[in-house]
Motif scaffolding. Structure first.
Motif, PDB file in Angstrom:
ATOM      1  N   TRP A 185      10.129  -0.655   1.199  1.00  0.00           N
ATOM      2  CA  TRP A 185       9.894  -0.967  -0.217  1.00  0.00           C
ATOM      3  C   TRP A 185      11.231  -1.090  -0.952  1.00  0.00           C
ATOM      4  O   TRP A 185      11.300  -1.735  -1.995  1.00  0.00           O
TER       5      TRP A 185
ATOM      6  N   SER B 164       0.852  -1.184   0.000  1.00  0.00           N
ATOM      7  CA  SER B 164       0.000   0.000   0.000  1.00  0.00           C
ATOM      8  C   SER B 164       0.886   1.232   0.000  1.00  0.00           C
ATOM      9  O   SER B 164       2.016   1.198   0.479  1.00  0.00           O
ATOM     10  N   ASP B 165       0.357   2.300  -0.539  1.00  0.00           N
ATOM     11  CA  ASP B 165       1.053   3.566  -0.358  1.00  0.00           C
ATOM     12  C   ASP B 165       0.593   4.144   0.978  1.00  0.00           C
ATOM     13  O   ASP B 165      -0.026   3.444   1.779  1.00  0.00           O
ATOM     14  N   ASN B 166       0.848   5.406   1.236  1.00  0.00           N
ATOM     15  CA  ASN B 166       0.513   5.958   2.546  1.00  0.00           C
ATOM     16  C   ASN B 166      -0.928   6.432   2.645  1.00  0.00           C
ATOM     17  O   ASN B 166      -1.276   7.145   3.555  1.00  0.00           O
TER      18      ASN B 166
ATOM     19  N   HIS C 235       6.487  15.997  -2.788  1.00  0.00           N
ATOM     20  CA  HIS C 235       5.167  15.461  -3.082  1.00  0.00           C
ATOM     21  C   HIS C 235       4.518  16.458  -4.026  1.00  0.00           C
ATOM     22  O   HIS C 235       4.540  17.659  -3.754  1.00  0.00           O
TER      23      HIS C 235
ATOM     24  N   LYS D  51       0.472  11.297   4.894  1.00  0.00           N
ATOM     25  CA  LYS D  51       0.923  11.724   3.573  1.00  0.00           C
ATOM     26  C   LYS D  51       1.970  12.833   3.720  1.00  0.00           C
ATOM     27  O   LYS D  51       1.796  13.746   4.506  1.00  0.00           O
TER      28      LYS D  51
END
Length: 161
Positions: free
Chosen positions: A47, A5-7, A94, A15
């Motif tokens: 990851w 999963s991402d955040n 981001h 995030k």
């Protein structure tokens, strides 16, 4: 198959941060036909550990210059992974305009975050600014974000332990 999963949703302290909600994520590896199905490991992986694991499973030699992480293939084969008690992480940007570099080391007990741009206001991502969570916090006076006072969320010290 690997499920990660991402955040997740744009919540404060997840995030664009290296705080626990943005870093403690699922990693499920399904290896059909293996003898140790259902094995659960307590190893702290990132990851960055996935590419060396993929190469190791494929029996392709990886050099440390090619991969930053380390293989956890032995854990897929039922070996209890030991000495996997720390992770390192970084966050630089981001979206195109949000630049606030962070570095982190996390052990089972402690987490140290180095805010490289600590003299600047924390760069809040656009998807967070427009989230109901952020809007509600601002509408209610914006004094706290979870356990952290709002001003400490927006103005971070150089080091956070």
């Amino acid at each position: 198959m690997v499920y990660i999963s991402d955040n997740g949703a744009p919540f404060p302290n997840s995030k664009t941060t290296l705080d626990k909600p943005g870093r403690r994520l699922p990693c499920i590896v399904r290896t059909p036909g293996r003898a140790h199905a259902g094995t659960v490991q307590e190893a702290m992986v990132t990851w960055a550990d996935l590419p060396p694991m993929f190469l190791d499973v494929a029996r392709i030699a990886a050099t440390t210059a090619a991969c930053d992480g380390r293989s956890f293939r032995a854990g897929l084969e039922g070996v209890k992974l030991t000495e996997w008690d720390e992770v390192f992480a970084s966050h630089s940007f981001h979206e195109v305009t949000v630049d606030y570099p962070l570095r982190m080391v996390r052990t089972r007990e402690f987490k140290l975050i180095h805010n490289l741009a600590s003299g600047l206001p924390f760069a809040v991502a656009n998807d967070l600014v427009h989230s109901p969570t952020w809007i509600r916090a601002k509408e209610s006076g914006g004094r706290r974000f979870g356990r952290r006072p709002m001003d400490r969320f927006l103005r971070r010290s150089e080091l956070e332990l």
